[in-house]
Motif scaffolding. Sequence first.
Motif, PDB file in Angstrom:
ATOM      1  N   GLU A 105       0.862  -1.226   0.021  1.00 30.07           N
ATOM      2  CA  GLU A 105      -0.077   0.124  -0.050  1.00 30.07           C
ATOM      3  C   GLU A 105       0.996   1.375   0.120  1.00 30.07           C
ATOM      4  OE1 GLU A 105      -3.470   2.274  -0.147  1.00 30.07           O
ATOM      5  OE2 GLU A 105      -3.286  -0.071  -0.125  1.00 30.07           O
ATOM      6  N   LYS A 106       1.894   1.205   0.747  1.00 31.11           N
ATOM      7  CA  LYS A 106       2.704   2.307   0.693  1.00 31.11           C
ATOM      8  C   LYS A 106       3.792   2.680  -0.383  1.00 31.11           C
ATOM      9  CE  LYS A 106       3.187   2.463   5.877  1.00 31.11           C
ATOM     10  NZ  LYS A 106       3.884   2.029   7.043  1.00 31.11           N
ATOM     11  N   THR A 107       3.951   1.511  -1.065  1.00 27.92           N
ATOM     12  CA  THR A 107       4.887   1.793  -2.277  1.00 27.92           C
ATOM     13  C   THR A 107       4.362   1.625  -3.578  1.00 27.92           C
ATOM     14  OG1 THR A 107       5.275  -0.660  -2.110  1.00 27.92           O
ATOM     15  CG2 THR A 107       6.964   0.687  -0.663  1.00 27.92           C
ATOM     16  N   THR A 108       3.048   1.371  -3.705  1.00 23.53           N
ATOM     17  CA  THR A 108       2.586   1.295  -5.130  1.00 23.53           C
ATOM     18  C   THR A 108       1.977   2.678  -5.361  1.00 23.53           C
ATOM     19  OG1 THR A 108       0.834   0.099  -6.502  1.00 23.53           O
ATOM     20  CG2 THR A 108       0.264   0.824  -4.149  1.00 23.53           C
ATOM     21  N   THR A 109       2.094   2.887  -6.813  1.00 23.42           N
ATOM     22  CA  THR A 109       1.359   4.076  -7.634  1.00 23.42           C
ATOM     23  C   THR A 109       0.259   3.511  -7.916  1.00 23.42           C
ATOM     24  OG1 THR A 109       2.925   3.580  -9.593  1.00 23.42           O
ATOM     25  CG2 THR A 109       3.838   5.137  -7.888  1.00 23.42           C
ATOM     26  N   THR A 110       0.001   2.393  -8.242  1.00 23.31           N
ATOM     27  CA  THR A 110      -1.516   1.773  -8.751  1.00 23.31           C
ATOM     28  C   THR A 110      -2.204   1.340  -7.439  1.00 23.31           C
ATOM     29  OG1 THR A 110      -0.159   0.698 -10.663  1.00 23.31           O
ATOM     30  CG2 THR A 110      -2.325   0.091 -10.111  1.00 23.31           C
ATOM     31  N   LYS A 111      -3.245   2.435  -7.300  1.00 17.55           N
ATOM     32  CA  LYS A 111      -3.875   2.027  -6.099  1.00 17.55           C
ATOM     33  C   LYS A 111      -5.088   0.693  -6.383  1.00 17.55           C
ATOM     34  CE  LYS A 111      -1.977   5.070  -3.832  1.00 17.55           C
ATOM     35  NZ  LYS A 111      -1.104   4.850  -2.755  1.00 17.55           N
ATOM     36  N   VAL A 112      -5.366   0.367  -5.190  1.00 15.90           N
ATOM     37  CA  VAL A 112      -6.126  -0.909  -5.063  1.00 15.90           C
ATOM     38  C   VAL A 112      -7.863  -0.365  -5.263  1.00 15.90           C
ATOM     39  CG1 VAL A 112      -7.224  -2.651  -3.703  1.00 15.90           C
ATOM     40  CG2 VAL A 112      -4.884  -2.224  -3.540  1.00 15.90           C
ATOM     41  N   GLY A 120     -17.306  -7.230 -12.837  1.00 14.17           N
ATOM     42  CA  GLY A 120     -17.200  -8.764 -13.190  1.00 14.17           C
ATOM     43  C   GLY A 120     -16.584  -9.363 -12.073  1.00 14.17           C
ATOM     44  N   LEU A 121     -15.331  -9.938 -12.475  1.00 12.90           N
ATOM     45  CA  LEU A 121     -14.558 -10.928 -11.511  1.00 12.90           C
ATOM     46  C   LEU A 121     -14.345  -9.970 -10.333  1.00 12.90           C
ATOM     47  CD1 LEU A 121     -13.568 -13.702 -10.866  1.00 12.90           C
ATOM     48  CD2 LEU A 121     -11.621 -13.041 -11.914  1.00 12.90           C
ATOM     49  N   ILE A 122     -14.429 -10.156  -9.067  1.00  9.31           N
ATOM     50  CA  ILE A 122     -14.212  -9.111  -8.042  1.00  9.31           C
ATOM     51  C   ILE A 122     -12.811  -9.154  -7.511  1.00  9.31           C
ATOM     52  CG2 ILE A 122     -16.518  -8.816  -7.426  1.00  9.31           C
ATOM     53  CD1 ILE A 122     -16.242 -10.459  -5.168  1.00  9.31           C
ATOM     54  N   ASN A 123     -11.828  -9.840  -8.238  1.00 10.68           N
ATOM     55  CA  ASN A 123     -10.497 -10.049  -7.639  1.00 10.68           C
ATOM     56  C   ASN A 123      -9.652  -8.581  -7.455  1.00 10.68           C
ATOM     57  OD1 ASN A 123     -10.746 -12.784  -7.617  1.00 10.68           O
ATOM     58  ND2 ASN A 123      -9.300 -13.202  -9.249  1.00 10.68           N
ATOM     59  N   ARG A 124      -8.886  -8.504  -6.666  1.00 12.16           N
ATOM     60  CA  ARG A 124      -8.030  -7.520  -6.376  1.00 12.16           C
ATOM     61  C   ARG A 124      -7.531  -7.354  -7.694  1.00 12.16           C
ATOM     62  NH1 ARG A 124      -3.027  -5.638  -5.108  1.00 12.16           N
ATOM     63  NH2 ARG A 124      -2.701  -4.764  -3.013  1.00 12.16           N
ATOM     64  N   ASN A 125      -7.158  -5.965  -7.952  1.00 14.34           N
ATOM     65  CA  ASN A 125      -6.203  -5.524  -9.333  1.00 14.34           C
ATOM     66  C   ASN A 125      -4.571  -5.616  -8.677  1.00 14.34           C
ATOM     67  OD1 ASN A 125      -7.058  -3.156  -7.552  1.00 14.34           O
ATOM     68  ND2 ASN A 125      -5.445  -2.057  -8.938  1.00 14.34           N
ATOM     69  N   GLU A 126      -3.919  -5.845  -9.790  1.00 16.49           N
ATOM     70  CA  GLU A 126      -2.497  -6.027  -9.559  1.00 16.49           C
ATOM     71  C   GLU A 126      -1.760  -4.627  -9.180  1.00 16.49           C
ATOM     72  OE1 GLU A 126       1.782  -7.538 -11.578  1.00 16.49           O
ATOM     73  OE2 GLU A 126      -0.070  -8.305 -12.176  1.00 16.49           O
ATOM     74  N   THR A 127      -1.057  -4.527  -8.295  1.00 19.56           N
ATOM     75  CA  THR A 127      -0.420  -3.374  -8.008  1.00 19.56           C
ATOM     76  C   THR A 127       1.189  -3.331  -8.120  1.00 19.56           C
ATOM     77  OG1 THR A 127      -0.332  -3.960  -5.529  1.00 19.56           O
ATOM     78  CG2 THR A 127      -2.294  -2.505  -6.278  1.00 19.56           C
ATOM     79  N   ASN A 128       1.595  -2.188  -8.201  1.00 18.05           N
ATOM     80  CA  ASN A 128       3.196  -2.166  -8.603  1.00 18.05           C
ATOM     81  C   ASN A 128       4.075  -1.780  -7.415  1.00 18.05           C
ATOM     82  OD1 ASN A 128       2.509   0.617  -8.504  1.00 18.05           O
ATOM     83  ND2 ASN A 128       3.087   0.897 -10.232  1.00 18.05           N
TER      84      ASN A 128
END
Length: 164
Positions: A105-112, A120-128
């Motif tokens: 959470e602290k290091t990603t620039t792609t927010k959840v 659709g499919l309610i899976n969590r998106n990939e973060t970077n």
Amino acid sequence: MAALEKMVPEDTLATSAELLSEISFSVKEGNDFSPYIEIANPKEALVNLIDKNKKVIDEDTITVIIDYPLTKSYTFELVSPGGFTKQTLIQEICKHYHLIYAEEEKTTTTKVIPLEERKGLINRNETNGKHGIWGHDIIDLVLSEILVYRTAKGQIVLTLGIES
């Protein structure tokens, strides 16, 4: 008990490790038993875990590999004079999963994407972030087993059976 993040070559287990044991779980749930420990909140399972204080690893130092659902595996070392019980392993593994998700959470620039906004499919998106978490929120994850290996160099390495 000390925990220290460190790296273990990814092919260590594939090329030169002997499977020593499989640690499974049995959690009393009413009249039934479950083999699962919730990663996000293991407290209730720990109260009802059969043989929670049973020593399952005699060695004082072990390495644990967490690789699901991560694109960059996370490895840490634990030290406990006299070995490890099921309860101790579960507590440490869950603690490290919480650390991983917090670091991501602290290091990603792609927010959840919030659960209520997923389509659709309610899976969590990939973060970077540091660990590259994909596919699952921490509340989706359960621990079903721990595999204990001894490497050719005598190191005790644990891999995790994580399901969602």
